[in-house]
Design an enzyme around this catalytic site. Structure first.
Site, PDB file in Angstrom:
ATOM      1  N   CYS A  39       0.796  -1.238   0.000  1.00 34.40           N
ATOM      2  CA  CYS A  39       0.000   0.000   0.000  1.00 34.40           C
ATOM      3  C   CYS A  39       0.823   1.280   0.000  1.00 34.40           C
ATOM      4  CB  CYS A  39      -0.961  -0.015   1.186  1.00 34.40           C
ATOM      5  SG  CYS A  39      -2.230  -1.285   1.017  1.00 34.40           S
ATOM      6  N   ARG A  74       5.204  -7.984  -0.612  1.00 31.38           N
ATOM      7  CA  ARG A  74       5.199  -6.988  -1.688  1.00 31.38           C
ATOM      8  C   ARG A  74       5.984  -5.744  -1.247  1.00 31.38           C
ATOM      9  NH1 ARG A  74      -1.196  -7.220  -3.174  1.00 31.38           N
ATOM     10  NH2 ARG A  74      -1.351  -7.611  -0.939  1.00 31.38           N
TER      11      ARG A  74
HETATM   12  N1  LIG Z   1      -3.620  -5.181   1.547  1.00 30.94           N
HETATM   13  C1  LIG Z   1      -3.945  -4.194   2.366  1.00 30.94           C
HETATM   14  O1  LIG Z   1      -3.496  -4.097   3.496  1.00 30.94           O
HETATM   15  C2  LIG Z   1      -4.908  -3.126   1.918  1.00 30.94           C
HETATM   16  C3  LIG Z   1      -5.496  -2.278   2.864  1.00 30.94           C
HETATM   17  C4  LIG Z   1      -6.398  -1.308   2.428  1.00 30.94           C
HETATM   18  C5  LIG Z   1      -6.671  -1.183   1.078  1.00 30.94           C
HETATM   19  N2  LIG Z   1      -6.072  -2.000   0.174  1.00 30.94           N
HETATM   20  C6  LIG Z   1      -6.416  -1.860  -1.235  1.00 30.94           C
HETATM   21  O2  LIG Z   1      -7.349  -2.884  -1.564  1.00 30.94           O
HETATM   22  C7  LIG Z   1      -7.141  -3.345  -2.890  1.00 30.94           C
HETATM   23  C8  LIG Z   1      -6.889  -4.832  -2.899  1.00 30.94           C
HETATM   24  O3  LIG Z   1      -5.691  -5.085  -2.200  1.00 30.94           O
HETATM   25  P1  LIG Z   1      -5.261  -6.568  -1.772  1.00 30.94           P
HETATM   26  O4  LIG Z   1      -4.005  -6.425  -0.985  1.00 30.94           O
HETATM   27  O5  LIG Z   1      -6.427  -7.271  -1.184  1.00 30.94           O
HETATM   28  O6  LIG Z   1      -4.941  -7.185  -3.221  1.00 30.94           O
HETATM   29  P2  LIG Z   1      -4.650  -8.706  -3.603  1.00 30.94           P
HETATM   30  O7  LIG Z   1      -3.706  -8.660  -4.731  1.00 30.94           O
HETATM   31  O8  LIG Z   1      -4.310  -9.483  -2.370  1.00 30.94           O
HETATM   32  O9  LIG Z   1      -6.073  -9.244  -4.105  1.00 30.94           O
HETATM   33  C9  LIG Z   1      -6.710  -8.824  -5.261  1.00 30.94           C
HETATM   34  C10 LIG Z   1      -7.474 -10.003  -5.831  1.00 30.94           C
HETATM   35  O10 LIG Z   1      -8.318  -9.556  -6.890  1.00 30.94           O
HETATM   36  C11 LIG Z   1      -8.380 -10.566  -7.888  1.00 30.94           C
HETATM   37  N3  LIG Z   1      -8.899  -9.981  -9.127  1.00 30.94           N
HETATM   38  C12 LIG Z   1      -8.263  -9.146 -10.000  1.00 30.94           C
HETATM   39  N4  LIG Z   1      -9.091  -8.794 -10.981  1.00 30.94           N
HETATM   40  C13 LIG Z   1     -10.282  -9.392 -10.750  1.00 30.94           C
HETATM   41  C14 LIG Z   1     -11.544  -9.392 -11.390  1.00 30.94           C
HETATM   42  N5  LIG Z   1     -11.773  -8.678 -12.487  1.00 30.94           N
HETATM   43  N6  LIG Z   1     -12.538 -10.142 -10.867  1.00 30.94           N
HETATM   44  C15 LIG Z   1     -12.329 -10.846  -9.759  1.00 30.94           C
HETATM   45  N7  LIG Z   1     -11.165 -10.880  -9.070  1.00 30.94           N
HETATM   46  C16 LIG Z   1     -10.155 -10.156  -9.563  1.00 30.94           C
HETATM   47  C17 LIG Z   1      -6.959 -11.070  -7.946  1.00 30.94           C
HETATM   48  O11 LIG Z   1      -6.895 -12.349  -8.530  1.00 30.94           O
HETATM   49  C18 LIG Z   1      -6.580 -11.083  -6.465  1.00 30.94           C
HETATM   50  O12 LIG Z   1      -6.875 -12.318  -5.862  1.00 30.94           O
HETATM   51  C19 LIG Z   1      -5.999  -2.492  -3.439  1.00 30.94           C
HETATM   52  O13 LIG Z   1      -6.525  -1.382  -4.104  1.00 30.94           O
HETATM   53  C20 LIG Z   1      -5.272  -2.048  -2.190  1.00 30.94           C
HETATM   54  O14 LIG Z   1      -4.574  -0.843  -2.372  1.00 30.94           O
HETATM   55  C21 LIG Z   1      -5.211  -2.983   0.569  1.00 30.94           C
END
Ligand SMILES: NC(=O)c1ccc[n+]([C@@H]2O[C@H](COP(=O)([O-])OP(=O)(O)OC[C@H]3O[C@@H](n4cnc5c(N)ncnc54)[C@H](O)[C@@H]3O)[C@@H](O)[C@H]2O)c1
Length: 441
Positions: free
Chosen positions: A266, A334
Site C-alpha cells: 500500500c 510486496r
Molecule cells: N492489503 C492491504 O493491506 C490493503 C489495505 C487497504 C486497502 N487495500 C487496497 O485494496 C485493494 C486490494 O488489495 P489486496 O491487498 O487485497 O490485493 P490482492 O492482490 O491481495 O487481491 C486482489 C485479488 O483480486 C483478484 N482480481 C483481480 N481482478 C479481478 C476481477 N476482475 N474479478 C475478480 N477478481 C479479480 C486477484 O486475482 C486477487 O486475488 C488495493 O486497491 C489495495 O490498495 C489494501
C-alpha cells in the site's frame, strides 16, 4: 443482506469473512481458479491472524461461498463490492484495469439495480469511471438499470485485519445516493462498537481520504528515518528522541519508529499514485516527493552499514536475515525492505540465508531458482556459517533471542538491526557488535 465481493485477496477475503460473520450471505469472486479451489477446500491462501477460524465457521454455516463464476456473483447481490488490486502503472499512477474490468463484468451480467462499491484504493474520479464502465455495458445490452457507484475505502492493516474490520475506527461512505447510503449503513451497523463510526461524505473526498491517510503515515515514517540518520550522525539516540516527541499529544507515539523504510502493498504505491494525481491536477505534492526519496534511500541503510563493516566486495560472505515479510504478522512480501537488502547483498556477491515466521513459502516462491538465497525453517538455522545477522522485520519472536547462541553460531559476532529491537548496552555486555538505526553504536 446478500453481498458480493469481487477480488478475494487480503482485503476481499477479510471483508467477505467478516461480513458473513455478521450474518450476511457473502459470495466471494476471484478469477484465480487455484485460489478459489483452495478456499473451497477449506484452505486460506494468506496468513492473517484470526481469519481462518472465521472463514471456517461461516463456510460451515453456508454464509460464505467462493466462486469463479461472474454471472453467479453478479446475480447474487445488489451490493457488489470491488476489492481487486490497483497496482502502480508505469508512471506511478494507480492501474485501474482490474477495477474497471470488474465494473464492466457487472454491467455485462446485471439484470436488476446494483450498488457498486469500490473498496480498492483508487484515485479521485474513479467512481465516475466505474459508473460509466457499468452503464456502458448496459447500453450495449440496450438496458437502463439503476447503478450507484460508491467509494468505501478500506483502512484495515494486514496482520490486524480482522480486528480492524470488526472494530473500525471509521467507515467511510462516499456517495450522494440515499438508497446506497442506507444499504451501506445497514451493512456496517454491526461494526460500530460503542458509537457510530460511519462517515458519509462526497465520493471524491472519500477517494482522497484513503490516499491522504496512507501518505500521512508514510510521511511520519520518512520524517523519523531522516531524524534518525541525523541523530546517529550527531550523537543523539533516536529512541530517546522518539519517546520525547511521542509524549506530545499533538504528535502521539504511532508511526514514529525509525527503520529500514516502509514497504508493503500500500504505502509505496499509494504515495506514488497520489503524487501522480496531484501532478495531473497541476498541484504537485512536494512533501510526498521527499517522502518517497527518503524511503528509497532508507531501504539501503542496512546494506550501507554492512558495506562499511565488511567492505564493498561481499563475495564469499554469507548473511543471515531475520524477517522477510514487510511487517510482522503477515506473509505479504510486496515491496518488502527485505527484498531491497537481499538484492544489495547478492548484487555485491554475498549469499543470504533467511528465516521468517510466516513468509517462508512466499519467499521460496519469490526466490525460486536463485541459488544465492536459502530460506530455512528456524531463526537459529539461518545463522549457521553466516558472517553476520541482519534483522529486517520486527517479529515478536526476534525480540528476546539467546544472544550467547547467536554469538556462537555467527562467524563474526555482528548484528545489523533495522528495527532497533535490542539495547545497545546489552549488546556491548554480550560482546556483540551492534549496528542499529539512529543510535550511535
Ligand atoms: N492489503 C492491504 O493491506 C490493503 C489495505 C487497504 C486497502 N487495500 C487496497 O485494496 C485493494 C486490494 O488489495 P489486496 O491487498 O487485497 O490485493 P490482492 O492482490 O491481495 O487481491 C486482489 C485479488 O483480486 C483478484 N482480481 C483481480 N481482478 C479481478 C476481477 N476482475 N474479478 C475478480 N477478481 C479479480 C486477484 O486475482 C486477487 O486475488 C488495493 O486497491 C489495495 O490498495 C489494501
Amino acid at each position: 443482506m446478500h453481498v458480493t465481493i469481487i477480488g478475494t485477496g487480503y482485503v476481499g477475503l477479510v471483508t467477505g469473512a467478516c461480513l458473513a460473520d455478521a450474518g450476511n450471505h457473502v459470495l466471494c469472486l476471484d478469477l484465480m481458479e487455484a485460489k478459489i479451489a483452495q478456499l473451497n477446500a477449506g484452505k486460506i491462501p494468506i496468513y492473517e491472524p484470526g481469519l481462518e477460524a472465521i472463514v471456517k465457521r461461516n463456510r460451515e454455516a453456508g454464509r460464505l461461498r467462493f466462486t469463479t463464476s461472474v454471472p453467479d456473483s453478479v446475480a447474487h447481490a445488489e451490493v457488489q463490492i470491488i476489492a481487486v488490486g490497483t497496482p502502480p502503472g508505469e508512471d506511478g499512477s494507480a492501474d485501474l484495469q482490474h477495477v474497471l474490468a470488474a465494473a464492466r463484468s457487472i454491467g455485462m451480467h446485471m439484470k436488476d439495480r446494483k450498488v457498486v462499491v469500490t473498496k480498492s484504493t483508487v484515485p479521485v474520479g474513479t467512481a465516475d469511471k466505474v459508473r460509466a464502465a457499468v452503464t456502458g455495458e448496459l447500453q450495449k445490452r440496450g438496458l437502463d438499470l439503476a447503478v450507484a457507484a460508491v467509494s468505501n475505502p478500506e483502512f484495515l492493516k494486514e496482520g490486524a485485519a480482522v480486528n480492524d474490520f470488526m472494530r473500525p475506527e471509521r467507515v467511510i461512505i462516499g456517495s450522494d445516493d440515499s438508497h446506497a447510503i442506507s444499504l451501506l449503513r445497514q451493512l456496517y451497523a454491526p461494526f460500530q462498537r460503542n458509537h457510530e463510526r460511519i462517515m458519509v461524505m462526497g465520493v471524491r473526498s472519500a477517494e482522497l481520504t484513503k490516499y491522504a491517510a496512507n501518505s500521512m503515515l508514510a510521511t511520519r515514517i520518512s520524517f523519523m528515518n531522516e531524524i534518525a540518520n541525523l541523530a546517529e550522525a550527531i550523537g543523539a539516540d533516536i529512541e530517546e528522541v522518539r519517546r520525547g516527541i511521542g509524549s506530545d499529544s499533538r504528535i502521539g507515539y504511532h508511526f514514529l519508529y525509525p527503520g529500514v523504510g516502509y514497504g508493503g502493498s500500500c504505502f509505496p504505491k499509494d504515495v506514488k499514485a497520489l503524487q501522480k494525481s496531484a501532478q495531473l491536477a497541476g498541484r504537485p505534492l512536494r512533501v510526498l516527493a521527499a517522502v518517497h526519496e527518503v524511503n528509497e534511500a532508507q531501504k539501503r541503510v542496512l546494506a550501507d552499514k554492512i558495506r562499511v563493516r565488511f567492505g564493498d566486495k561481499l563475495s564469499g560472505r554469507r548473511f543471515a536475515l531475520w524477517g522477510l515479510a514487510f511487517k510482522p504478522n503477515t506473509d505479504d512480501m510486496r515491496e518488502a525492505p527485505s527484498l531491497s537488502l537481499i538484492a544489495e547483498l547478492i548484487g555485491a556477491g554475498a549469499s543470504v540465508c533467511a528465516y521468517d515466521p510466516a513468509a517462508r513459502e512466499e519467499a521460496r516462491r519469490h526466490f525460486e531458482g536463485e541459488r544465492r538465497v536459502e530460506i530455512v525453517d528456524s531463526p537459529m538455522a539461518a545463522l549457521e556459517g553466516a558472517d553476520a545477522l541482519a534483522i529486517v522485520t520486527e517479529w515478536q519472536e526476534f525480540r528476546s533471542p539467546d544472544f550467547a547462541d547467536i554469538k556462537a553460531r555467527l562467524r563474526t559476532p555482528a548484528i545489523f538491526d533495522g528495527r532497533n529491537l535490542y539495547d545497545p548496552a546489552v549488546m556491548r555486555d554480550q560482546g556483540i557488535e551492534y549496528y542499529c538505526i539512529g543510535r550511535s553504536a
